[in-house]
Design a protein around this motif. Structure first.
Motif, PDB file in Angstrom:
ATOM      1  N   UNK A 147      75.570  31.619 -18.493  1.00 26.98           N
ATOM      2  CA  UNK A 147      75.032  31.282 -19.808  1.00 26.98           C
ATOM      3  C   UNK A 147      73.746  30.474 -19.700  1.00 26.98           C
ATOM      4  N   UNK A 148      73.603  29.705 -18.612  1.00 31.15           N
ATOM      5  CA  UNK A 148      72.424  28.852 -18.455  1.00 31.15           C
ATOM      6  C   UNK A 148      71.135  29.666 -18.306  1.00 31.15           C
ATOM      7  N   UNK A 149      71.248  30.864 -17.765  1.00 31.22           N
ATOM      8  CA  UNK A 149      70.054  31.686 -17.533  1.00 31.22           C
ATOM      9  C   UNK A 149      69.856  32.762 -18.589  1.00 31.22           C
ATOM     10  N   UNK A 150      70.751  32.816 -19.588  1.00 27.18           N
ATOM     11  CA  UNK A 150      70.761  33.936 -20.531  1.00 27.18           C
ATOM     12  C   UNK A 150      69.434  34.130 -21.264  1.00 27.18           C
TER      13      UNK A 150
ATOM     14  N   UNK B  90      56.453  25.829 -16.845  1.00 22.73           N
ATOM     15  CA  UNK B  90      57.521  26.680 -17.369  1.00 22.73           C
ATOM     16  C   UNK B  90      58.137  27.512 -16.255  1.00 22.73           C
ATOM     17  N   UNK B  91      57.284  28.069 -15.403  1.00 27.04           N
ATOM     18  CA  UNK B  91      57.774  28.903 -14.300  1.00 27.04           C
ATOM     19  C   UNK B  91      58.645  28.090 -13.350  1.00 27.04           C
ATOM     20  N   UNK B  92      58.215  26.872 -13.026  1.00 26.05           N
ATOM     21  CA  UNK B  92      59.002  26.022 -12.119  1.00 26.05           C
ATOM     22  C   UNK B  92      60.372  25.704 -12.720  1.00 26.05           C
ATOM     23  N   UNK B  93      60.366  25.327 -14.002  1.00 20.62           N
ATOM     24  CA  UNK B  93      61.645  24.990 -14.617  1.00 20.62           C
ATOM     25  C   UNK B  93      62.553  26.223 -14.671  1.00 20.62           C
ATOM     26  N   UNK B  94      61.973  27.379 -14.965  1.00 15.65           N
ATOM     27  CA  UNK B  94      62.758  28.613 -14.976  1.00 15.65           C
ATOM     28  C   UNK B  94      63.386  28.853 -13.612  1.00 15.65           C
TER      29      UNK B  94
ATOM     30  N   UNK C  87      62.100  36.356 -17.118  1.00 15.16           N
ATOM     31  CA  UNK C  87      61.914  36.955 -15.792  1.00 15.16           C
ATOM     32  C   UNK C  87      62.496  38.369 -15.798  1.00 15.16           C
ATOM     33  N   UNK C  88      61.703  39.329 -15.328  1.00 19.36           N
ATOM     34  CA  UNK C  88      62.157  40.728 -15.277  1.00 19.36           C
ATOM     35  C   UNK C  88      62.349  41.248 -13.862  1.00 19.36           C
ATOM     36  N   UNK C  89      61.873  40.485 -12.865  1.00 17.34           N
ATOM     37  CA  UNK C  89      62.013  40.950 -11.478  1.00 17.34           C
ATOM     38  C   UNK C  89      61.860  39.770 -10.515  1.00 17.34           C
ATOM     39  N   UNK C  90      62.657  39.773  -9.450  1.00 21.64           N
ATOM     40  CA  UNK C  90      62.563  38.780  -8.390  1.00 21.64           C
ATOM     41  C   UNK C  90      62.567  39.527  -7.056  1.00 21.64           C
TER      42      UNK C  90
END
Length: 227
Positions: free
Chosen positions: A96-99, A78-82, A218-221
């Motif tokens: 929109x793809x990351x919404x 899931x993380x990789x696809x995200x 995701x809340x932080x990068x």
């Protein structure tokens, strides 16, 4: 009745406009194909060259206490696809793809970045993007929310390109590596199976998910390695 802008073009200009439009469509399609292949290849390679799911000393037992269905490897997929979907949203300037993959704050930052690029015609690209690893770096339950840090090991080139001239304004085509730490958060009470199924069965490429995301956002990068 208002005149269509094309009515003011002479025949030669109309042909040039048509060719330019077709070329732009082809370039976008090529980007979609390349990014789609990167996502699939990244997931397949990760399965073939599986590394330890967690950094030494990281314990996911607290996560499993509130989320009995949690699985290290399923979460890493899931993380990789995200990762690839979020990068694709930025590259194609399609927020929109990351919404549904980013927190409201992170999605607002994504939209601001894309709006700035569109206004300045300066496009940030990551040619040859790949992941060499995605490892769970931390795992805890905070205020009833599952929180997992994932350390991504990234290989890519970095370029800022002028959308009008295609001139490289910054960076170059040489590959280099760096790490990023992404924080994922999930409400263990969330019911997401219907939404996951919708994304897994849709025919709209930008909305397609290969795996269930189960409400992780995701809340932080943060970019590491001092880069």
């Amino acid at each position: 009745m208002a005149n269509h802008p094309d009515e003011f073009l002479n025949p030669v200009e109309r042909v040039e406009e048509h060719v330019l439009h077709r070329r732009e469509i082809a370039e976008v399609k090529d980007k979609l194909i390349d990014l789609g292949e990167q996502e699939v290849d990244g997931i397949v390679n990760a399965l073939k060259d599986r590394t330890p799911a967690r950094l030494p000393g990281v314990d996911t037992s607290a996560i499993k206490q509130v989320d009995p269905e949690f699985d290290d490897e399923a979460f890493r997929a899931t993380a990789r696809e995200t990762f690839f979907k979020v990068r694709e949203a930025r590259t194609l300037q399609n927020p929109e793809e990351s919404a549904e993959l980013l927190s409201p704050q992170m999605q607002s930052e994504m939209q601001t970045a894309i709006s700035g690029e569109l206004a300045s015609h300066r496009h940030h690209l990551l040619p040859l993007l790949s992941l060499s690893d995605a490892v769970i770096a931390s795992a805890e339950v905070v205020a009833g929310q599952e929180e997992i840090g994932v350390r991504f090991s990234i290989v890519a080139a970095e370029e800022d390109v002028d959308d009008r001239t295609h001139q490289v304004l910054a960076g170059d085509s040489s590959e280099h590596s760096w790490d990023e730490l992404w924080r994922f958060v999930r409400d263990p009470q969330a019911h997401t199976s219907a939404n996951d199924e919708r994304h897994e069965t849709t025919l709209v490429a930008a909305d397609q998910w290969m795996v269930a995301h189960r409400g992780w956002v995701v809340t932080e990068i943060a970019r590491l390695n001092g880069a």
